[in-house]
Every structure is written in C-alpha cells, then in structure tokens.
Design a protein around this motif. Structure first.
Motif, PDB file in Angstrom:
ATOM      1  N   GLY A 196       0.784  -1.155   0.137  1.00 30.35           N
ATOM      2  CA  GLY A 196       0.071  -0.006   0.112  1.00 30.35           C
ATOM      3  C   GLY A 196       0.864   0.999   0.175  1.00 30.35           C
ATOM      4  N   PHE A 197       0.512   2.093  -0.905  1.00 27.27           N
ATOM      5  CA  PHE A 197       1.043   3.635  -0.795  1.00 27.27           C
ATOM      6  C   PHE A 197       0.159   4.819  -0.206  1.00 27.27           C
ATOM      7  N   GLU A 198       0.743   5.670   0.643  1.00 26.47           N
ATOM      8  CA  GLU A 198      -0.194   6.622   1.092  1.00 26.47           C
ATOM      9  C   GLU A 198       0.669   7.957   1.002  1.00 26.47           C
ATOM     10  N   THR A 199       0.283   8.914   0.226  1.00 27.99           N
ATOM     11  CA  THR A 199       1.071  10.217   0.349  1.00 27.99           C
ATOM     12  C   THR A 199      -0.096  11.387   0.159  1.00 27.99           C
ATOM     13  N   SER A 200      -1.350  11.164   0.933  1.00 30.34           N
ATOM     14  CA  SER A 200      -2.244  12.340   0.312  1.00 30.34           C
ATOM     15  C   SER A 200      -1.933  13.659   1.191  1.00 30.34           C
ATOM     16  N   CYS A 201      -1.208  13.691   2.186  1.00 33.30           N
ATOM     17  CA  CYS A 201      -0.894  14.838   2.775  1.00 33.30           C
ATOM     18  C   CYS A 201       0.684  15.025   3.029  1.00 33.30           C
ATOM     19  N   ASP A 202       1.112  14.993   4.317  1.00 35.44           N
ATOM     20  CA  ASP A 202       2.483  15.071   4.582  1.00 35.44           C
ATOM     21  C   ASP A 202       3.198  13.989   5.221  1.00 35.44           C
ATOM     22  N   ASP A 203       2.505  12.892   5.134  1.00 31.98           N
ATOM     23  CA  ASP A 203       3.255  11.731   5.748  1.00 31.98           C
ATOM     24  C   ASP A 203       3.424  10.589   4.333  1.00 31.98           C
ATOM     25  N   THR A 204       4.734  10.332   4.146  1.00 32.78           N
ATOM     26  CA  THR A 204       5.261   9.173   3.102  1.00 32.78           C
ATOM     27  C   THR A 204       4.908   7.897   3.703  1.00 32.78           C
TER      28      THR A 204
ATOM     29  N   GLY B 134      -0.739  17.417  -5.613  1.00 32.29           N
ATOM     30  CA  GLY B 134       0.600  17.030  -5.865  1.00 32.29           C
ATOM     31  C   GLY B 134       1.060  15.999  -5.131  1.00 32.29           C
ATOM     32  N   CYS B 135       0.744  15.882  -3.977  1.00 28.76           N
ATOM     33  CA  CYS B 135       0.798  14.948  -2.882  1.00 28.76           C
ATOM     34  C   CYS B 135       0.461  13.538  -3.266  1.00 28.76           C
ATOM     35  N   LEU B 136      -0.729  13.518  -3.902  1.00 30.33           N
ATOM     36  CA  LEU B 136      -1.408  12.278  -4.208  1.00 30.33           C
ATOM     37  C   LEU B 136      -0.638  11.591  -5.183  1.00 30.33           C
ATOM     38  N   LEU B 137      -0.366  12.411  -6.127  1.00 25.94           N
ATOM     39  CA  LEU B 137       0.136  12.110  -7.609  1.00 25.94           C
ATOM     40  C   LEU B 137       1.481  11.140  -7.235  1.00 25.94           C
ATOM     41  N   VAL B 138       2.341  11.527  -6.281  1.00 25.53           N
ATOM     42  CA  VAL B 138       3.476  10.852  -5.924  1.00 25.53           C
ATOM     43  C   VAL B 138       3.226   9.550  -5.473  1.00 25.53           C
ATOM     44  N   GLY B 139       2.440   9.283  -4.741  1.00 22.89           N
ATOM     45  CA  GLY B 139       2.221   7.950  -4.220  1.00 22.89           C
ATOM     46  C   GLY B 139       1.056   6.937  -5.269  1.00 22.89           C
ATOM     47  N   LEU B 140       0.378   7.673  -5.795  1.00 18.99           N
ATOM     48  CA  LEU B 140      -0.273   6.982  -6.665  1.00 18.99           C
ATOM     49  C   LEU B 140       0.348   6.681  -7.919  1.00 18.99           C
ATOM     50  N   MET B 141       1.243   7.429  -8.521  1.00 18.77           N
ATOM     51  CA  MET B 141       2.133   6.852  -9.735  1.00 18.77           C
ATOM     52  C   MET B 141       3.067   5.856  -9.478  1.00 18.77           C
ATOM     53  N   ALA B 142       3.573   6.072  -7.986  1.00 15.37           N
ATOM     54  CA  ALA B 142       4.703   4.933  -7.746  1.00 15.37           C
ATOM     55  C   ALA B 142       3.886   3.614  -7.518  1.00 15.37           C
ATOM     56  N   GLY B 143       2.709   3.468  -6.953  1.00 10.01           N
ATOM     57  CA  GLY B 143       1.808   2.341  -6.892  1.00 10.01           C
ATOM     58  C   GLY B 143       1.586   1.910  -8.203  1.00 10.01           C
ATOM     59  N   LYS B 144       0.978   2.789  -9.126  1.00  8.75           N
ATOM     60  CA  LYS B 144       0.670   2.239 -10.349  1.00  8.75           C
ATOM     61  C   LYS B 144       1.817   1.684 -11.226  1.00  8.75           C
ATOM     62  N   SER B 145       2.994   2.242 -11.077  1.00 11.97           N
ATOM     63  CA  SER B 145       4.018   1.912 -11.486  1.00 11.97           C
ATOM     64  C   SER B 145       4.590   0.539 -10.996  1.00 11.97           C
ATOM     65  N   PHE B 146       4.597   0.466  -9.972  1.00 10.79           N
ATOM     66  CA  PHE B 146       5.082  -0.563  -9.465  1.00 10.79           C
ATOM     67  C   PHE B 146       4.297  -1.930  -9.891  1.00 10.79           C
ATOM     68  N   ALA B 147       2.802  -1.628  -9.960  1.00  8.87           N
ATOM     69  CA  ALA B 147       2.033  -2.839 -10.327  1.00  8.87           C
ATOM     70  C   ALA B 147       2.062  -2.941 -11.783  1.00  8.87           C
ATOM     71  N   TRP B 148       2.444  -1.782 -12.513  1.00  7.18           N
ATOM     72  CA  TRP B 148       2.442  -2.095 -14.157  1.00  7.18           C
ATOM     73  C   TRP B 148       3.878  -2.947 -14.559  1.00  7.18           C
ATOM     74  N   SER B 149       4.996  -2.532 -13.738  1.00  6.66           N
ATOM     75  CA  SER B 149       6.243  -3.135 -13.962  1.00  6.66           C
ATOM     76  C   SER B 149       6.151  -4.683 -13.638  1.00  6.66           C
ATOM     77  N   ARG B 150       5.326  -4.998 -12.761  1.00  7.92           N
ATOM     78  CA  ARG B 150       5.431  -6.299 -12.360  1.00  7.92           C
ATOM     79  C   ARG B 150       4.195  -7.011 -12.682  1.00  7.92           C
ATOM     80  N   GLY B 151       3.275  -6.218 -13.732  1.00  7.35           N
ATOM     81  CA  GLY B 151       2.165  -7.176 -14.229  1.00  7.35           C
ATOM     82  C   GLY B 151       1.104  -7.648 -12.939  1.00  7.35           C
ATOM     83  N   LEU B 152       1.077  -6.689 -11.873  1.00  3.72           N
ATOM     84  CA  LEU B 152       0.456  -7.048 -10.792  1.00  3.72           C
ATOM     85  C   LEU B 152      -1.040  -6.243 -10.817  1.00  3.72           C
ATOM     86  N   PRO B 153      -1.827  -6.813 -10.051  1.00  2.00           N
ATOM     87  CA  PRO B 153      -3.371  -6.277  -9.956  1.00  2.00           C
ATOM     88  C   PRO B 153      -3.156  -4.834  -9.121  1.00  2.00           C
TER      89      PRO B 153
END
Ligand code: KG4
Ligand code: ZN
Length: 331
Positions: free
Chosen positions: A5-13, A86-105
């Motif tokens: 799970g990835f969470e970056t919606s405010c100021d906690d990474t 801008g914060c949401l985008l970081v975690g969301l893109m990281a999550g989507k990239s991780f899933a895409w690169s490994r073919g995961l749901p």
C-alpha cells in the motif's frame, strides 16, 4: 496474498505490506512535521517534493522490514484521493508503476474509507455494518460502513475539521505544529472549565458538525491575554471531545448500529478515547479504536482495504487519476 500500500495524500510518506488483509508485515512512515513546523501548517509544494525524495527510501525500508522482495508482492493499492493533488500524485504514480512493471493487479483507494478500515488490522476486528467516526486534520464525519464495505456519509463538518481547529488554535497560542499531541499533553496540566467555549450541536437531530465558531472563540479567549495555555488547551480539548461524543451517540441512536469504529488522527487523543469508552449512552455498543499509529495517516490502512478490494476482484485502470476532492453528499 501480499498487498503493498502507498499513502501520500498529505504530509506523511508511507508504504506498508499486509498479508491476507489482516496481518501487518511492515508499515513505514516518514513524517514531514519538522519541515512544515516553521510555517505552522502543511506547504503543499514542499510536501509533494519531499514525497518524491522519501518514497523510494520508504519503499525499500518497508520491503526490508517485511523480509520480502518485490517479486513477493501479489497486488498493489494506493490512495488516489481526497488530499493535496501534488502529494497524491506521487504515491499513486509509484503504486501504478510498481503494479505495471510487475504485471500486478492494482486498486486505487479512497483515503477516508481507508481510515475507517484501519481497525481491521487489530484484534478483535469490527465486522461491518458499523458506524464510523472519522476525525482528522482534513475531515470530520460520521459514516455507515455496510457489509460490502461501501461508505455512506451521514453527517460531516460544515466548515472546519476538528483537527484543523486544534492545529490553528495551537498555532495562535504558540504551542507548535501539529497541535494535536501538544494540546493533549498541555491539557493534562490545565482545567477544562477555565474558559467557556461553544459546543455547536446544530439542530436536534443533525449529524453534521461545525467547529469554526469554536476556533474563533478559543482564539479570542487566548488573545485577551489572561488565560494560561494549559487551561486553553484543556478547555478546547473538552469542547471538541464533548461534540464528538454527543454526535457519536446520536449516530448510534439514528442508525441502530451496535458497532462504533473511531478513525483519523484526532482519535489518537487519550481524552476522546477515555470519554467514548466510558460514555453511559454507548453501553452495549462495541467500540473499536485503532492504536494511535494507525489513527494518523499510514499506508497499512490502504494496504488492508486494498487487499479486501483486490480479493473481491476489484481493479482500477492504470490511467486512474488523483482527485483532490471526492464528492459524497447527495449520493
Ligand atoms: O488523520 P491525520 O493524520 O491526517 C489527516 O488525514 O488529516 O490527522 C491529523 C490531525 C492533525 O490535526 C493533528 O493535530 C491531529 O490529527 N492529532 C491529534 C492527536 N494526534 C494527532 N489531535 C488530538 N489529539 C492527539 N493526540
Ligand atoms: Zn488522514
């Protein structure tokens, strides 16, 4: 099934790994409090840049603590809203990239729903349906969580969130940022009766909240210059807790539900926990309060809700975008 799970919606990474939706293997959070403290609040641009810097390290540390390599992950979940864009985008893109690169749901997660899911990581876990009281820096609402874990808002704040008021009054009184924990500690040495502050209950049957009048009254009381900071903190805390307890009781009466789940950063507050657990009108109601580290923003709750949604076959497209607000009223 191992869900990251990835969470970056405010100021906690934050990145977490959860097994089978219930077992927390690792939950690593990097706080930016020190960066935003001198501004007295979160600076969105600084927050998103720091997510970019910290996220790779937090991800590595999460996998290291869990003793799992990237190949061991079976699915990915990331918060897509609501929050700072801008914060949401970081975690969301990281999550989507991780899933895409490994073919995961992959599944995108609503931050507020995730907060109400944090309690399932503890024993005993609440079974839906239940009433959720979510109180954080950005949100204050009462919601019903149904059997299918759908989320229906019954009442919400019409102006400020409770945590926002605590943070703003703490700033006015020079207590520092974020105010929550400092106000709680300071309040222990003060009198809750020192200054009379308003408790907006709105109409008799209303499940909405309003905290802006309290914010103004507390700030004005402080600015008069004759109040001890300990007394201000205790009076402010008690006013907020009074409203939250009374609204929780109203929500339980209105819905007939027998389970109440607390969530969000303000629910880390010891006085709120004590008052809710001791409230005579909630006798017979099972009350679930996650430990403070799962009340404030974290990725464990995102991975837990993500596990549940992925196991049901839910998937989000990889073009899912971040949403600063998610409309709920009237649905
Ligand atoms: O859930 P959260 O970490 O972030 C949001 O989604 O907003 O909540 C942060 C809020 C802040 O306003 C902070 O001051 C408040 O939760 N908070 C507390 C305590 N710990 C954090 N408020 C009262 N007492 C606490 N112990
Ligand atoms: Zn939150």
């Amino acid at each position: 099934m191992l869900v990251l799970g990835f969470e970056t919606s405010c100021d906690d990474t934050s990145v977490a790994l959860v097994e089978d939706g219930r077992r927390l293997l690792a939950n690593v959070t990097s706080s930016q409090d020190a960066i935003h403290a001198r501004f007295g609040g979160v600076v969105p641009e600084l927050a998103s840049r720091n997510h970019l810097l910290k996220l790779p390290l937090v991800l590595d540390e999460c996998l290291r603590q869990a003793g799992v390599g990237p190949e061991g992950v079976d699915g990915v979940a990331a918060t897509y809203g609501p929050g700072l864009l801008g914060c949401l985008l970081v975690g969301l893109m990281a999550g989507k990239s991780f899933a895409w690169s490994r073919g995961l749901p992959f599944v995108g997660i609503d931050h507020l729903e995730a907060h109400l899911f944090a309690a399932v990581l503890e024993e005993p876990a609440p079974e839906p349906p239940f009433l959720g009281l979510l109180v954080s820096g950005g949100h204050t609402c009462l919601a019903v969580v149904d059997e299918d874990f759908s989320f229906r808002v019954l009442g919400a704040t019409r102006d400020d969130a409770a945590g926002e008021v605590i943070d703003k009054v703490a700033r006015v009184a020079g207590l520092g940022y974020p105010g929550g924990r400092i106000v709680e500690e300071t309040a222990r040495r003060g009198s809750a009766k020192a200054v009379k502050l308003p408790r907006a209950m709105l109409a008799r049957d209303s499940l909405d909240f309003s905290f802006s009048g309290l914010k103004t009254a507390a700030s004005q009381a402080w600015n008069r210059g004759d109040l001890r900071v300990e007394d201000l903190a205790a009076s402010l805390q008690e006013a907020i807790v009074d409203v939250l307890v009374r609204k929780a009781v109203r929500g339980i009466r209105a819905t007939g539900l027998r389970r109440l789940v607390l969530a969000g950063g303000v629910c880390a507050n010891g006085r709120l926990r004590e008052r809710i657990l001791g409230e005579p009108a909630l006798r017979g109601v099972s009350i679930f309060i996650p430990p403070p580290r799962l009340c404030t923003d974290n990725a464990a709750m995102v991975a837990a809700l993500g596990s549940w949604r992925l196991a049901r076959g839910e998937r989000s497209p990889l073009n899912l975008n971040a949403q600063a607000t998610i409309s709920r009223r009237g649905d």
